[in-house]
Motif scaffolding. Structure first.
Motif, PDB file in Angstrom:
ATOM      1  N   VAL A 140     -41.542 -30.690 -25.664  1.00 59.71           N
ATOM      2  CA  VAL A 140     -42.368 -31.815 -26.115  1.00 59.71           C
ATOM      3  C   VAL A 140     -42.994 -31.476 -27.469  1.00 59.71           C
ATOM      4  CG1 VAL A 140     -44.502 -33.072 -25.587  1.00 59.71           C
ATOM      5  CG2 VAL A 140     -42.772 -32.753 -23.824  1.00 59.71           C
ATOM      6  N   ARG A 141     -43.442 -30.231 -27.619  1.00 58.80           N
ATOM      7  CA  ARG A 141     -44.052 -29.827 -28.896  1.00 58.80           C
ATOM      8  C   ARG A 141     -43.018 -29.908 -30.017  1.00 58.80           C
ATOM      9  NH1 ARG A 141     -45.594 -25.348 -31.506  1.00 58.80           N
ATOM     10  NH2 ARG A 141     -44.172 -24.134 -30.227  1.00 58.80           N
ATOM     11  N   ALA A 142     -41.782 -29.518 -29.725  1.00 60.69           N
ATOM     12  CA  ALA A 142     -40.726 -29.597 -30.748  1.00 60.69           C
ATOM     13  C   ALA A 142     -40.498 -31.050 -31.167  1.00 60.69           C
ATOM     14  CB  ALA A 142     -39.430 -28.991 -30.211  1.00 60.69           C
ATOM     15  N   LEU A 143     -40.451 -31.954 -30.193  1.00 62.95           N
ATOM     16  CA  LEU A 143     -40.252 -33.374 -30.523  1.00 62.95           C
ATOM     17  C   LEU A 143     -41.383 -33.886 -31.410  1.00 62.95           C
ATOM     18  CD1 LEU A 143     -39.098 -34.885 -27.097  1.00 62.95           C
ATOM     19  CD2 LEU A 143     -37.839 -35.050 -29.250  1.00 62.95           C
ATOM     20  N   LEU A 144     -42.626 -33.527 -31.051  1.00 62.28           N
ATOM     21  CA  LEU A 144     -43.777 -34.031 -31.805  1.00 62.28           C
ATOM     22  C   LEU A 144     -43.837 -33.397 -33.196  1.00 62.28           C
ATOM     23  CD1 LEU A 144     -46.437 -34.186 -28.945  1.00 62.28           C
ATOM     24  CD2 LEU A 144     -45.158 -36.078 -29.958  1.00 62.28           C
ATOM     25  N   LEU A 145     -43.529 -32.097 -33.272  1.00 65.27           N
ATOM     26  CA  LEU A 145     -43.540 -31.431 -34.583  1.00 65.27           C
ATOM     27  C   LEU A 145     -42.510 -32.062 -35.517  1.00 65.27           C
ATOM     28  CD1 LEU A 145     -43.760 -27.578 -33.865  1.00 65.27           C
ATOM     29  CD2 LEU A 145     -45.370 -28.942 -35.197  1.00 65.27           C
ATOM     30  N   LEU A 146     -41.315 -32.299 -34.983  1.00 63.24           N
ATOM     31  CA  LEU A 146     -40.280 -32.887 -35.837  1.00 63.24           C
ATOM     32  C   LEU A 146     -40.659 -34.318 -36.223  1.00 63.24           C
ATOM     33  CD1 LEU A 146     -37.602 -32.708 -37.302  1.00 63.24           C
ATOM     34  CD2 LEU A 146     -36.434 -33.315 -35.185  1.00 63.24           C
ATOM     35  N   ALA A 147     -41.236 -35.066 -35.279  1.00 61.54           N
ATOM     36  CA  ALA A 147     -41.642 -36.444 -35.581  1.00 61.54           C
ATOM     37  C   ALA A 147     -42.682 -36.473 -36.691  1.00 61.54           C
ATOM     38  CB  ALA A 147     -42.202 -37.113 -34.321  1.00 61.54           C
ATOM     39  N   GLU A 148     -43.552 -35.459 -36.722  1.00 56.74           N
ATOM     40  CA  GLU A 148     -44.665 -35.466 -37.672  1.00 56.74           C
ATOM     41  C   GLU A 148     -44.326 -34.786 -38.997  1.00 56.74           C
ATOM     42  OE1 GLU A 148     -47.697 -33.654 -35.287  1.00 56.74           O
ATOM     43  OE2 GLU A 148     -47.813 -35.419 -33.990  1.00 56.74           O
ATOM     44  N   ALA A 149     -43.168 -34.146 -39.084  1.00 59.05           N
ATOM     45  CA  ALA A 149     -42.821 -33.412 -40.317  1.00 59.05           C
ATOM     46  C   ALA A 149     -42.688 -34.378 -41.496  1.00 59.05           C
ATOM     47  CB  ALA A 149     -41.508 -32.654 -40.103  1.00 59.05           C
ATOM     48  N   ALA A 150     -43.133 -33.921 -42.666  1.00 62.52           N
ATOM     49  CA  ALA A 150     -42.996 -34.749 -43.875  1.00 62.52           C
ATOM     50  C   ALA A 150     -41.513 -34.898 -44.203  1.00 62.52           C
ATOM     51  CB  ALA A 150     -43.721 -34.083 -45.037  1.00 62.52           C
ATOM     52  N   PRO A 151     -41.066 -36.119 -44.545  1.00 62.90           N
ATOM     53  CA  PRO A 151     -39.640 -36.315 -44.847  1.00 62.90           C
ATOM     54  C   PRO A 151     -39.136 -35.333 -45.904  1.00 62.90           C
ATOM     55  CG  PRO A 151     -40.778 -38.429 -44.807  1.00 62.90           C
ATOM     56  CD  PRO A 151     -41.835 -37.377 -44.630  1.00 62.90           C
ATOM     57  N   GLN A 160     -34.513 -30.638 -44.599  1.00 58.07           N
ATOM     58  CA  GLN A 160     -33.272 -30.450 -45.370  1.00 58.07           C
ATOM     59  C   GLN A 160     -32.050 -30.896 -44.586  1.00 58.07           C
ATOM     60  OE1 GLN A 160     -32.916 -26.636 -47.360  1.00 58.07           O
ATOM     61  NE2 GLN A 160     -35.132 -26.409 -47.369  1.00 58.07           N
ATOM     62  N   GLN A 161     -32.232 -31.270 -43.339  1.00 56.14           N
ATOM     63  CA  GLN A 161     -31.109 -31.767 -42.532  1.00 56.14           C
ATOM     64  C   GLN A 161     -31.656 -32.756 -41.502  1.00 56.14           C
ATOM     65  OE1 GLN A 161     -30.201 -27.608 -41.819  1.00 56.14           O
ATOM     66  NE2 GLN A 161     -30.290 -27.954 -39.607  1.00 56.14           N
ATOM     67  N   HIS A 162     -30.736 -33.460 -40.830  1.00 57.75           N
ATOM     68  CA  HIS A 162     -31.160 -34.470 -39.853  1.00 57.75           C
ATOM     69  C   HIS A 162     -31.115 -33.948 -38.430  1.00 57.75           C
ATOM     70  CE1 HIS A 162     -31.418 -38.116 -42.370  1.00 57.75           C
ATOM     71  NE2 HIS A 162     -30.644 -37.395 -43.150  1.00 57.75           N
ATOM     72  N   VAL A 163     -30.378 -32.864 -38.224  1.00 54.81           N
ATOM     73  CA  VAL A 163     -30.152 -32.370 -36.872  1.00 54.81           C
ATOM     74  C   VAL A 163     -30.539 -30.895 -36.813  1.00 54.81           C
ATOM     75  CG1 VAL A 163     -28.406 -31.982 -35.093  1.00 54.81           C
ATOM     76  CG2 VAL A 163     -28.212 -33.964 -36.597  1.00 54.81           C
ATOM     77  N   TYR A 164     -31.387 -30.545 -35.832  1.00 56.72           N
ATOM     78  CA  TYR A 164     -31.883 -29.170 -35.741  1.00 56.72           C
ATOM     79  C   TYR A 164     -31.669 -28.586 -34.344  1.00 56.72           C
ATOM     80  CZ  TYR A 164     -34.462 -29.969 -40.101  1.00 56.72           C
ATOM     81  OH  TYR A 164     -34.807 -30.221 -41.396  1.00 56.72           O
ATOM     82  N   ASN A 165     -31.225 -27.331 -34.304  1.00 56.92           N
ATOM     83  CA  ASN A 165     -31.259 -26.559 -33.057  1.00 56.92           C
ATOM     84  C   ASN A 165     -32.685 -26.126 -32.763  1.00 56.92           C
ATOM     85  OD1 ASN A 165     -28.489 -26.465 -32.663  1.00 56.92           O
ATOM     86  ND2 ASN A 165     -28.234 -24.441 -33.592  1.00 56.92           N
ATOM     87  N   VAL A 166     -33.052 -26.096 -31.486  1.00 59.91           N
ATOM     88  CA  VAL A 166     -34.291 -25.412 -31.077  1.00 59.91           C
ATOM     89  C   VAL A 166     -33.990 -24.638 -29.794  1.00 59.91           C
ATOM     90  CG1 VAL A 166     -36.157 -26.807 -32.081  1.00 59.91           C
ATOM     91  CG2 VAL A 166     -35.074 -27.569 -29.959  1.00 59.91           C
ATOM     92  N   TRP A 173     -39.831 -27.071 -40.537  1.00 52.06           N
ATOM     93  CA  TRP A 173     -41.020 -27.728 -39.948  1.00 52.06           C
ATOM     94  C   TRP A 173     -41.818 -26.796 -39.038  1.00 52.06           C
ATOM     95  CZ3 TRP A 173     -39.717 -28.630 -34.678  1.00 52.06           C
ATOM     96  CH2 TRP A 173     -38.353 -28.720 -34.409  1.00 52.06           C
ATOM     97  N   GLY A 174     -41.677 -25.491 -39.315  1.00 50.41           N
ATOM     98  CA  GLY A 174     -42.562 -24.514 -38.687  1.00 50.41           C
ATOM     99  C   GLY A 174     -42.370 -24.327 -37.195  1.00 50.41           C
ATOM    100  N   TRP A 175     -41.140 -24.578 -36.706  1.00 48.49           N
ATOM    101  CA  TRP A 175     -40.880 -24.419 -35.271  1.00 48.49           C
ATOM    102  C   TRP A 175     -41.036 -22.955 -34.827  1.00 48.49           C
ATOM    103  CZ3 TRP A 175     -40.865 -25.631 -30.545  1.00 48.49           C
ATOM    104  CH2 TRP A 175     -40.080 -24.918 -29.624  1.00 48.49           C
TER     105      TRP A 175
END
Ligand code: AKB
Length: 341
Positions: free
Chosen positions: A239-250, A254-260, A311-313
């Motif tokens: 859930v934190r990963a989803l929220l962090l990515l949602a809140e990241a500045a555009p 550098q990409q649209h798809v990220y592994n976590v 985005w600081g994951w």
């Protein structure tokens, strides 16, 4: 977080409950949809719950009468279930996503502002050609081994591309778009472990099923071999990963798809952790050839350095903390409550 409502599809599923609680804690207005009813303790956090099929045009029409500024599209048929009904999986996973991309794109145009569209993708997009290749591959990057062998994996990979199409090309091709475009972002999740919800129809389900069975004092027959290794993550990290990515500045992305990922473990190691928490648990191994063949093509580990860089994951729940803190406390509490009802 956006001032307009946040739309959560598939809200009744494994991730939906925890995501809705986290959004509610942030004071966000939530519109939830699912084909199944939402349990009352989750529905009470939502300003509206629309019960309906993601394929139903009436649901999309209803959504266009609401004002939403962000989307978490969780509705999907998971990998094992998708192999049982591949055409239905394609409809829900691909056509459902396409319709929601269209609806969100229309909403973005109506608002004259971009909409952030969060898409949970999966390790199922990868297809390692053999067990030997899986063992040698190490930490797999976003652009490697993209040859999924399942309907679900192919659906997820294609939807990542569809989202990219809406984010980039559609925007360029449609001069009337103005500022109303889709800001599509996808996360490739490993197997998830929640103390509160159980997935249905996934192939990484053996791990949560083992734990929840042990917590209820039930024996468990694991459907993969003891040495089967894939990456995992505790639900609070997901859930934190989803929220962090949602809140990241555009501009940071550098990409649209990220592994976590958080940690990798074999089924045997998950069973050992389960034994530590529930010493009376009884876990046996009885591999199912079809489900085993699926996980054998998924990577043992993921390279999530791009998410860390952009985005600081950082996972907050490594293996020990996942079992000894998050699961130990919450899963016991959950089933104690059930027993005392
Ligand atoms: C599944 O097993 O299908 C999911 C996933 C790994 O995406 N949990």
């Amino acid at each position: 977080m956006p001032t307009d409502a946040v739309l959560v599809t598939g809200a009744s599923g494994e991730i939906g409950h925890s995501l809705i609680e986290a959004l509610a804690e942030r004071g966000v207005t939530i519109i939830a949809t699912d084909i199944r009813p939402l349990p009352p303790h989750i529905a009470r956090y939502c300003s509206e719950v629309l019960k309906g099929d993601i394929l139903d045009p009436l649901l999309h029409e209803a959504l266009l009468h609401r004002r939403f500024g962000q989307v978490f599209h969780l509705a999907a048929i998971l990998s094992s279930q998708a192999e049982r009904e591949p055409e239905r999986a394609h409809q829900v996973n691909v056509e459902g996503t396409l319709r929601l991309l269209q609806t969100s794109h229309r909403m973005a145009k109506l608002r004259g502002e971009p909409i952030v569209f969060l898409f949970p993708s999966s390790i199922a997009v990868y297809g390692l050609p053999s067990l030997e290749a899986k063992r040698c591959a190490g930490r797999v990057r976003e652009d490697e081994y993209l040859r999924p062998m399942t309907m679900y994996g192919a659906n997820k990979l294609y939807c990542e591309l569809l989202g990219l199409y809406y984010a980039r090309f559609y925007r360029r091709l449609d001069p009337d778009d103005g500022a109303g475009w889709l800001d599509f972002r996808a996360l490739r999740f490993p197997g998830l472990l929640s103390a509160f919800t159980l997935p249905t129809g996934g192939t990484s389900d053996y791990a949560p099923e083992m734990l929840h069975a042990a917590a209820q004092g039930q024996p468990y027959r694991c459907f993969v071999r003891p040495d089967t290794t894939i990456p995992f993550m505790a639900m609070p990290d997901a859930v934190r990963a989803l929220l962090l990515l949602a809140e990241a500045a555009p501009s940071a992305l550098q990409q649209h798809v990220y592994n976590v990922t958080a940690f990798s473990a074999s089924a045997e190691e998950i069973a050992a952790e389960t034994h530590q928490l529930f010493p009376n648990s009884s876990i046996t191994f009885d591999p199912d050839p079809r489900r085993q063949a699926i996980v054998d093509t998924w990577p043992e580990d993921l390279d999530d350095s791009a998410a860390r860089r952009d985005w600081g994951w950082r996972p907050e729940y490594p293996r020990h903390r996942t079992f000894q803190e998050y699961l130990a406390v919450n899963i016991r509490r959950r089933y104690q409550k059930t027993y005392s009802l």
